[in-house]
Design a protein around this motif. Structure first.
Motif, PDB file in Angstrom:
ATOM      1  N   PHE A 219      48.047  41.825  28.834  1.00 43.73           N
ATOM      2  CA  PHE A 219      47.571  40.444  28.871  1.00 43.73           C
ATOM      3  C   PHE A 219      46.533  40.288  29.966  1.00 43.73           C
ATOM      4  CE2 PHE A 219      51.864  39.908  27.273  1.00 43.73           C
ATOM      5  CZ  PHE A 219      51.703  38.936  26.298  1.00 43.73           C
ATOM      6  N   VAL A 220      45.833  39.189  29.916  1.00 41.29           N
ATOM      7  CA  VAL A 220      45.077  38.760  31.091  1.00 41.29           C
ATOM      8  C   VAL A 220      46.088  37.980  31.934  1.00 41.29           C
ATOM      9  CG1 VAL A 220      43.192  37.298  31.897  1.00 41.29           C
ATOM     10  CG2 VAL A 220      42.939  38.591  29.769  1.00 41.29           C
ATOM     11  N   TYR A 221      46.125  38.269  33.193  1.00 40.06           N
ATOM     12  CA  TYR A 221      47.087  37.591  34.062  1.00 40.06           C
ATOM     13  C   TYR A 221      46.426  36.432  34.796  1.00 40.06           C
ATOM     14  CZ  TYR A 221      50.000  41.532  32.975  1.00 40.06           C
ATOM     15  OH  TYR A 221      50.737  42.462  32.292  1.00 40.06           O
ATOM     16  N   ALA A 222      47.259  35.472  35.186  1.00 40.92           N
ATOM     17  CA  ALA A 222      46.733  34.276  35.854  1.00 40.92           C
ATOM     18  C   ALA A 222      46.161  34.587  37.237  1.00 40.92           C
ATOM     19  CB  ALA A 222      47.832  33.223  35.960  1.00 40.92           C
ATOM     20  N   GLN A 232      51.838  35.221  36.111  1.00 43.38           N
ATOM     21  CA  GLN A 232      52.014  34.709  34.735  1.00 43.38           C
ATOM     22  C   GLN A 232      51.004  35.334  33.792  1.00 43.38           C
ATOM     23  OE1 GLN A 232      51.797  30.485  34.006  1.00 43.38           O
ATOM     24  NE2 GLN A 232      53.300  30.071  35.558  1.00 43.38           N
ATOM     25  N   GLN A 233      51.418  35.460  32.537  1.00 42.49           N
ATOM     26  CA  GLN A 233      50.492  35.971  31.515  1.00 42.49           C
ATOM     27  C   GLN A 233      49.760  34.795  30.899  1.00 42.49           C
ATOM     28  OE1 GLN A 233      53.430  37.193  28.826  1.00 42.49           O
ATOM     29  NE2 GLN A 233      54.012  39.000  29.986  1.00 42.49           N
ATOM     30  N   THR A 295      44.717  27.385  34.913  1.00 39.25           N
ATOM     31  CA  THR A 295      45.012  28.524  34.040  1.00 39.25           C
ATOM     32  C   THR A 295      44.971  29.833  34.808  1.00 39.25           C
ATOM     33  OG1 THR A 295      43.971  27.340  32.250  1.00 39.25           O
ATOM     34  CG2 THR A 295      44.243  29.697  31.926  1.00 39.25           C
ATOM     35  N   GLY A 296      44.031  29.945  35.720  1.00 40.34           N
ATOM     36  CA  GLY A 296      43.882  31.210  36.445  1.00 40.34           C
ATOM     37  C   GLY A 296      43.302  30.990  37.816  1.00 40.34           C
ATOM     38  N   LEU A 297      43.468  32.008  38.633  1.00 40.03           N
ATOM     39  CA  LEU A 297      43.063  31.930  40.028  1.00 40.03           C
ATOM     40  C   LEU A 297      42.435  33.266  40.380  1.00 40.03           C
ATOM     41  CD1 LEU A 297      43.437  31.210  43.073  1.00 40.03           C
ATOM     42  CD2 LEU A 297      45.833  31.783  42.793  1.00 40.03           C
ATOM     43  N   THR A 298      41.225  33.241  40.919  1.00 36.42           N
ATOM     44  CA  THR A 298      40.588  34.518  41.214  1.00 36.42           C
ATOM     45  C   THR A 298      39.835  34.450  42.532  1.00 36.42           C
ATOM     46  OG1 THR A 298      39.075  36.186  40.361  1.00 36.42           O
ATOM     47  CG2 THR A 298      38.573  33.947  39.784  1.00 36.42           C
ATOM     48  N   ASP A 441      51.349  30.002  44.617  1.00 37.47           N
ATOM     49  CA  ASP A 441      52.643  29.315  44.736  1.00 37.47           C
ATOM     50  C   ASP A 441      52.507  27.820  44.460  1.00 37.47           C
ATOM     51  OD1 ASP A 441      53.982  31.614  45.236  1.00 37.47           O
ATOM     52  OD2 ASP A 441      53.881  31.432  47.429  1.00 37.47           O
ATOM     53  N   ALA A 442      51.348  27.264  44.790  1.00 33.94           N
ATOM     54  CA  ALA A 442      51.167  25.820  44.574  1.00 33.94           C
ATOM     55  C   ALA A 442      50.981  25.470  43.091  1.00 33.94           C
ATOM     56  CB  ALA A 442      49.966  25.316  45.375  1.00 33.94           C
ATOM     57  N   PHE A 443      50.420  26.385  42.322  1.00 36.84           N
ATOM     58  CA  PHE A 443      50.066  26.014  40.937  1.00 36.84           C
ATOM     59  C   PHE A 443      50.792  26.791  39.840  1.00 36.84           C
ATOM     60  CE2 PHE A 443      46.415  24.480  43.372  1.00 36.84           C
ATOM     61  CZ  PHE A 443      46.408  23.171  42.940  1.00 36.84           C
ATOM     62  N   PHE A 444      51.457  27.852  40.197  1.00 40.91           N
ATOM     63  CA  PHE A 444      52.112  28.637  39.149  1.00 40.91           C
ATOM     64  C   PHE A 444      53.579  28.844  39.485  1.00 40.91           C
ATOM     65  CE2 PHE A 444      47.680  29.825  39.028  1.00 40.91           C
ATOM     66  CZ  PHE A 444      47.394  29.695  37.677  1.00 40.91           C
TER      67      PHE A 444
END
Ligand code: ASP
Length: 451
Positions: A219-222, A232-233, A295-298, A441-444
């Motif tokens: 998967f692409v991970y968050a 998360q996936q 959805t994601g964090l990079t 931790d704040a969003f997922f």
């Protein structure tokens, strides 16, 4: 019709070639197959493309040349392919290394592309040896026409007309990724990682039902799994979200690769060659919003900021244009320009800069634009929160800044609002990892949802 692209790890050995063949056997609408050069078999291994670049600078009798031939010889042996294939590779490699005509950059492109070319030739020969109807497709013959720009060439739009003809193929067409030819027949490559772009172009050209990008993750991970344990996936993500994530550190798909499929609204699936039954991540135009806004964090490193301040800047017509013109004249493409009343910052990837350029820019900003303050700061990271749900979610920036401030780190820059789907924080590189943890931790949730 499905167009599928297999990345370097999928083509890394004869054993991996078998897995790719198995994936094709699972669905016979997989008719157009784009392949990368053999990549890494294990973490400390070298990609064939990297070896080719070394070989270009070190010459035909270098160790890299021997290693490249050895890699292909191993694949040949594992698949019991004819010896002529390695002989052909060896002679082509030597010929291109010894070529003296043409610019250095186009000679380098010709050498770099050998990995993809022979990966495709070997794979097509392998399928044939198993009785599958298949053929190697030379980009010159099928019509992948490129601009002449060095190592970052782009596709010429007229290619689509020619490439469309592949739609009717009855046999499996194996296309080498990463390169094409100018109208004058000079080989040109896309940017590194550019086989993704070839795949996307072909999917758009034949109006495929799906573009599958096979790699080595389920998967692409968050978030980056090297930083966050079991992130998360992501099951579904929009093109815009993926574009923002792949721009700033997500290496799953090349950021330029989304454009051709996006224009034709062809869905993309990111899948794992080593586990083709896993559903993977779908990239689509629209997706239903969930209660999770992000959805994601990079995060990506290697940025510099040019700070500029001038009293009453906001009233001065053309100040921003003149500033960006100076940046342009230095051959720099900028990333963000957050601004205040009397201040503006230009965020730049640090690799564009050297001390001479910096001095010239600062001098011109002070003297030609009359700024009171102008200086560079280096060692910054951009942390990007991405999500279609973010624009409808109140208090999101407050949550993010609170999470960052709890780590004790300072925020050097915030860019919110210009993109509907992202929020960017500029922070010091040394704070990057702890901020990624805090934002995750704040969003997922910490719940493991792996299947
Ligand atoms: N082989 C090329 C590279 O390593 C292109 C690709 O794999 O997509 O960059």
């Amino acid at each position: 019709m499905i167009v599928c692209k297999f990345g370097g790890t999928s083509m890394a050995s004869g054993h991996q070639f078998h897995k790719v063949k198995h994936v094709l056997d699972l669905d016979d609408s997989r008719k157009i197959v784009v392949v990368s050069a053999p990549g890494k078999r294990f973490a400390s291994d070298q990609k064939v493309t990297d070896l080719l670049i070394e070989a270009f600078y070190e010459g035909p009798s270098s160790k890299s040349v021997a290693l490249i031939i050895q890699r292909f010889e191993e694949i040949r042996e594992q698949l019991s392919l004819p010896e002529e294939l390695v002989e052909q590779l060896t002679s082509e490699l030597h010929q291109r290394l010894l070529a003296s005509q043409g610019e250095l950059s186009s000679r380098l492109d010709a050498v770099k592309a050998i990995g993809e070319e022979f990966s495709a030739r070997f794979f097509a020969a392998f399928l044939k040896s198993l009785g599958r109807k298949s053929r190697f497709a030379d980009p010159a013959e099928i019509g992948i026409y490129m601009t002449a720009s060095n190592q970052r060439a782009q596709l010429l739009d007229e290619s689509y007309e020619m490439l469309k003809k592949l739609k009717d193929t009855q046999e499996i067409v194996v296309v080498p990724g990463f390169y094409g030819y100018t109208k004058d027949g000079v080989l040109r490559t896309f940017e590194r990682g550019g086989s993704d772009i070839t795949g996307s172009i072909l999917a758009a050209a034949v109006q495929a039902d799906l573009y599958e990008n096979f790699t080595d993750v389920d998967f692409v991970y968050a978030a980056n799994p090297n930083i966050i344990e079991s992130p998360q996936q992501i099951e579904e993500i929009t093109y815009r979200e993926m574009r923002e994530l792949s721009y700033a550190g997500f290496t799953v798909i090349h950021d330029e690769a989304l454009m051709p499929v996006y224009r034709k609204q062809i869905p993309v699936a990111i899948k794992n060659t080593n586990n083709p039954d896993a559903p993977g991540t779908k990239i689509v135009a629209f997706r239903p919003l969930t209660d999770q806004p992000v959805t994601g964090l990079t995060a990506d490193q290697g940025f510099s900021i040019l700070y500029v301040s001038k009293y009453l800047m906001n009233r001065e017509l053309g100040f921003g244009r003149k500033l960006l013109q100076i940046i342009e004249e230095e051959g720099i493409s900028y990333e963000h320009t957050p601004s205040g009343l009397d201040d503006i910052s230009v965020i730049i990837r640090s690799h564009y800069l050297d001390s001479k350029k910096e001095q010239r820019i600062v001098y011109r900003v002070l003297h030609e634009l009359g700024a009171e303050v102008a200086y560079f700061k280096h060692g910054l990271s951009m942390i990007v929160l991405v999500g279609e749900g973010m624009r409808n979610s109140t208090g999101l920036a407050a949550r993010a800044t609170a999470a960052i401030s709890d780590t004790g780190a300072n925020i050097e820059m915030i860019n919110q609002g210009s993109s509907e789907v992202s929020l960017v924080f500029g922070v010091l590189e040394q704070d990057q990892v702890k901020i990624v943890h805090a934002l995750y931790d704040a969003f997922f949730s910490r719940v493991k949802v792996r299947t």
